[in-house]
Design a protein around this motif. Structure first.
Motif, PDB file in Angstrom:
ATOM      1  N   UNK A 197       0.858  -1.188   0.000  1.00  0.00           N
ATOM      2  CA  UNK A 197       0.000   0.000   0.000  1.00  0.00           C
ATOM      3  C   UNK A 197       0.895   1.240   0.000  1.00  0.00           C
ATOM      4  N   UNK A 198       0.524   2.236  -0.775  1.00  0.00           N
ATOM      5  CA  UNK A 198       1.320   3.464  -0.855  1.00  0.00           C
ATOM      6  C   UNK A 198       0.430   4.668  -0.583  1.00  0.00           C
ATOM      7  N   UNK A 199       1.067   5.728  -0.104  1.00  0.00           N
ATOM      8  CA  UNK A 199       0.359   6.970   0.177  1.00  0.00           C
ATOM      9  C   UNK A 199       0.518   7.944  -0.987  1.00  0.00           C
ATOM     10  N   UNK A 200      -0.394   8.880  -1.086  1.00  0.00           N
ATOM     11  CA  UNK A 200      -0.262   9.940  -2.079  1.00  0.00           C
ATOM     12  C   UNK A 200       1.052  10.688  -1.852  1.00  0.00           C
ATOM     13  N   UNK A 201       1.841  10.857  -2.923  1.00  0.00           N
ATOM     14  CA  UNK A 201       3.097  11.577  -2.822  1.00  0.00           C
ATOM     15  C   UNK A 201       4.272  10.740  -2.368  1.00  0.00           C
ATOM     16  N   UNK A 202       4.054   9.463  -2.049  1.00  0.00           N
ATOM     17  CA  UNK A 202       5.149   8.591  -1.610  1.00  0.00           C
ATOM     18  C   UNK A 202       6.033   8.216  -2.803  1.00  0.00           C
TER      19      UNK A 202
END
Length: 237
Positions: A197-202
């Motif tokens: 899972x990744x975050x926005x802007x990662x």
């Protein structure tokens, strides 16, 4: 062991094609055909009683061997089938009507407006050197120095990380919800793995030139498997 490795690669590639192209997930209108796995332009032409030359001309194809799974092609003259008719899923369309003016790229790959929206951040800093047109460009190309950070345009899950699709180089695909995917191509390094899972802007990758002739990021936004213009969901620069 070698056979198992090859099987895994084949399955990964098949999964990628299904994610990117979502073949058959959206209907096409009369006079159009959605490319399926194993299709060639010659096979499509025979099935629609057309010549390869006509289909290549109607769709502005400079290389008849470069069609892609999920691509929508015009297979009848512009006036041969009414686009106001009922839509049908997949299949072919043909007619004996007389030839009509050459269609524009927009006519060759019609796309319905998304019923929902998504908000994105720019996946990389740099200059936009190519924009979406729906026919020859299915996304936007951003040019910068090798190693420039590539970030997730929205929060999501990595559903593909690899280089199994010709023309995309080292590729990442993120799934954001049931309707939207983003794709990040030509990276020199992939920093996340499938299932993460990744975050926005990662930061998820580093810009590179794999399977292309210059350093750039090719970025696509897909709605229900179909390419749409990412700039509509990106903030102004």
């Amino acid at each position: 062991m070698l056979g198992t490795t090859k099987m895994i690669k084949r399955l990964a590639c098949a999964s990628l094609l299904a994610v990117l192209a979502a073949c058959g997930s959206a209907p096409v209108g009369p006079g159009f055909y959605r490319v399926e796995r194993g299709d060639t332009l010659s096979k499509i032409a025979r099935g629609n009683r057309q010549s390869v030359q006509n289909i290549a001309r109607w769709n502005n194809l400079t290389n008849p061997d470069s069609i892609e799974v999920g691509q929508v092609l015009r297979v009848a003259p512009g006036g041969a089938a009414s686009t106001s008719g009922a839509l049908r899923s997949g299949g072919s369309g043909s007619s004996n009507a007389s030839a009509a003016p050459r269609p524009t790229p927009a006519e060759s790959a019609p796309a319905a407006a998304p019923a929902s929206s998504i908000s994105l951040v720019w996946p990389a800093d740099g200059s936009v050197i190519r924009r979406f047109d729906g026919a020859n460009s299915k996304g936007i190309d951003i040019s910068a120095a090798a190693g420039t950070p590539v970030v997730a345009a929205a929060p999501g899950t990595v559903v593909y990380a690899g280089n199994g699709l010709r023309g995309y180089g080292n590729l990442l695909i993120l799934k954001h919800n049931a309707e939207y995917l983003t794709a990040y191509a030509h990276n020199r390094a992939l920093l996340v793995k499938e299932g993460e899972s990744v975050k926005r802007g990662e930061k998820i990758a580093e810009m590179g030139d794999t399977d292309t002739d210059r350093v750039m990021l090719h970025f696509e936004l897909r709605y229900q498997g179909r390419s749409i213009d990412p700039s509509q969901a990106l903030p102004p620069r």
